[in-house]
Scaffold this active site. Structure first.
Site, PDB file in Angstrom:
ATOM      1  N   GLY A 201      -7.585   2.706  10.958  1.00 37.88           N
ATOM      2  CA  GLY A 201      -8.145   1.357  10.402  1.00 37.88           C
ATOM      3  C   GLY A 201      -8.196   1.205   9.031  1.00 37.88           C
ATOM      4  O   GLY A 201      -8.813   0.097   8.431  1.00 37.88           O
ATOM      5  N   THR A 202      -7.342   1.741   8.187  1.00 36.34           N
ATOM      6  CA  THR A 202      -7.410   1.887   6.689  1.00 36.34           C
ATOM      7  C   THR A 202      -6.973   0.253   6.469  1.00 36.34           C
ATOM      8  O   THR A 202      -7.429  -0.337   5.615  1.00 36.34           O
ATOM      9  CB  THR A 202      -6.824   2.811   6.030  1.00 36.34           C
ATOM     10  OG1 THR A 202      -5.648   3.076   6.478  1.00 36.34           O
ATOM     11  CG2 THR A 202      -7.562   4.324   5.932  1.00 36.34           C
ATOM     12  N   GLY A 203      -5.975   0.102   6.836  1.00 34.34           N
ATOM     13  CA  GLY A 203      -5.214  -1.277   6.784  1.00 34.34           C
ATOM     14  C   GLY A 203      -6.006  -2.529   7.115  1.00 34.34           C
ATOM     15  O   GLY A 203      -6.274  -3.352   6.227  1.00 34.34           O
ATOM     16  N   CYS A 204      -6.651  -2.491   8.028  1.00 33.69           N
ATOM     17  CA  CYS A 204      -7.436  -3.477   8.584  1.00 33.69           C
ATOM     18  C   CYS A 204      -8.685  -3.371   7.724  1.00 33.69           C
ATOM     19  O   CYS A 204      -9.090  -4.761   7.300  1.00 33.69           O
ATOM     20  CB  CYS A 204      -8.019  -3.160  10.026  1.00 33.69           C
ATOM     21  SG  CYS A 204      -6.711  -2.715  11.223  1.00 33.69           S
TER      22      CYS A 204
ATOM     23  N   LYS B  61       0.777  -1.275  -0.209  1.00 36.14           N
ATOM     24  CA  LYS B  61       0.101   0.114  -0.038  1.00 36.14           C
ATOM     25  C   LYS B  61       0.906   1.341   0.108  1.00 36.14           C
ATOM     26  O   LYS B  61       1.675   1.334   0.810  1.00 36.14           O
ATOM     27  CB  LYS B  61      -0.889  -0.068   1.202  1.00 36.14           C
ATOM     28  CG  LYS B  61      -1.984  -1.213   1.190  1.00 36.14           C
ATOM     29  CD  LYS B  61      -2.781  -1.339   2.352  1.00 36.14           C
ATOM     30  CE  LYS B  61      -1.737  -1.693   3.699  1.00 36.14           C
ATOM     31  NZ  LYS B  61      -2.386  -2.018   4.971  1.00 36.14           N
TER      32      LYS B  61
ATOM     33  N   THR C 186      -8.117   8.464   8.784  1.00 37.36           N
ATOM     34  CA  THR C 186      -7.608   7.186   8.038  1.00 37.36           C
ATOM     35  C   THR C 186      -7.390   6.055   8.905  1.00 37.36           C
ATOM     36  O   THR C 186      -6.615   4.998   8.723  1.00 37.36           O
ATOM     37  CB  THR C 186      -6.376   7.800   7.486  1.00 37.36           C
ATOM     38  OG1 THR C 186      -5.207   8.201   8.225  1.00 37.36           O
ATOM     39  CG2 THR C 186      -6.565   8.572   6.241  1.00 37.36           C
TER      40      THR C 186
END
Length: 267
Positions: A209-212, A175, A207
């Site tokens: 928690g975007t990866g989760c 990412k 932003t």
């Protein structure tokens, strides 16, 4: 109608924006049934992580056994695993119960800078978990930690994805949110297909928690039988909508909007 059943093995975020809370919300939005194995409890909000309590591995094992006994797991994602002992236990249970479609989100550092994975655990993640993975979804700092090298340019991102792929995982998406690129560009590689996925970059602090959320969406799409690349494409669209239409909650790094994708264009 039977809905695909998706498992998250991750930490709990008391603020609701990341961790299992974000995963369950995403599973629901993507019309799958979500289940959880909690690996850690955090006291956190949009301003940062205040405390972390790791769950004993015996309880992690009991949770995995209970899920396997009664549910048909179609995909699983991992998030915050905290230390080497927990990673080994999670990997053991994934092998034991033959959980399919493993999406690895190598959660290492919270948005506020708090370390969420102990340093010595990185090698165990590479040795034990990566070979079981369908896809791993590191951001640039996490990819740097995995490889032990600096990643700055697009060419370095592409090389990094291929190096991580060579560690045994079936696919990698790095990412690019931490990059200096004008667009939000993520690089996908599965040994055959190499593809950049781009979207508009939004100037927002919301932003958390975007990866989760991104990795949970991939898991939900895989559980529904979609291809790996198609699942990543949907996840990219999902998280872009979630960032584009912020909720404006909290005084720090606020959560993304998990129902924005459904509202946008009637999806």
């Amino acid at each position: 109608m039977t809905f695909p059943q998706v498992l998250t093995i991750a930490g709990s975020d008391s603020g609701g924006g990341a961790g299992i809370q974000a995963d369950i919300k995403t599973f629901q939005e993507r019309r799958t049934f979500g289940m959880s194995v909690i690996t850690a409890i955090t006291a956190q909000n949009t301003l940062g992580v205040k405390a972390v309590h790791k769950i004993p591995v015996e309880m992690i094992r009991e949770q995995c056994d209970a899920i396997a006994e009664d549910f048909q797991v179609s995909a699983v994602k991992t998030g915050m695993l905290a230390d080497a002992e927990i990673i080994r236990e999670v990997a053991r249970n994934i092998r034991l119960h033959n959980f399919p479609n493993l999406v690895i989100d190598p959660v290492m550092i919270a948005k506020g800078g708090t370390a969420l994975l102990e340093n010595e655990a990185t090698q165990v993640l590479k040795d034990e978990l990566l070979p079981l993975g369908t896809i791993i979804t590191p951001n640039i700092p996490e990819a740097e930690e995995i490889l032990g090298e600096k990643i700055t340019t697009k060419a370095e991102i592409e090389r990094a994805a291929k190096k991580i792929y060579d560690m045994g995982v079936k696919a990698v998406v790095i990412k690019g949110g931490h990059s200096e690129m004008t667009e939000a560009a993520d690089f996908y590689f599965d040994g055959v297909t190499a593809k950049w996925l781009t979207s508009e970059r939004f100037d927002t602090p919301h932003t958390h928690g975007t990866g989760c959320t991104f990795s949970a969406c991939i898991a939900a799409e895989l559980a529904k039988g979609n291809s790996l690349l198609d699942s990543v494409v949907v996840a990219k669209e999902f998280i872009t909508s979630a960032i584009k239409y912020p909720l404006g909650i909290g005084y720090g790094h606020g959560p993304t909007n998990h129902f924005a994708y459904r509202m946008e264009d009637g999806k």
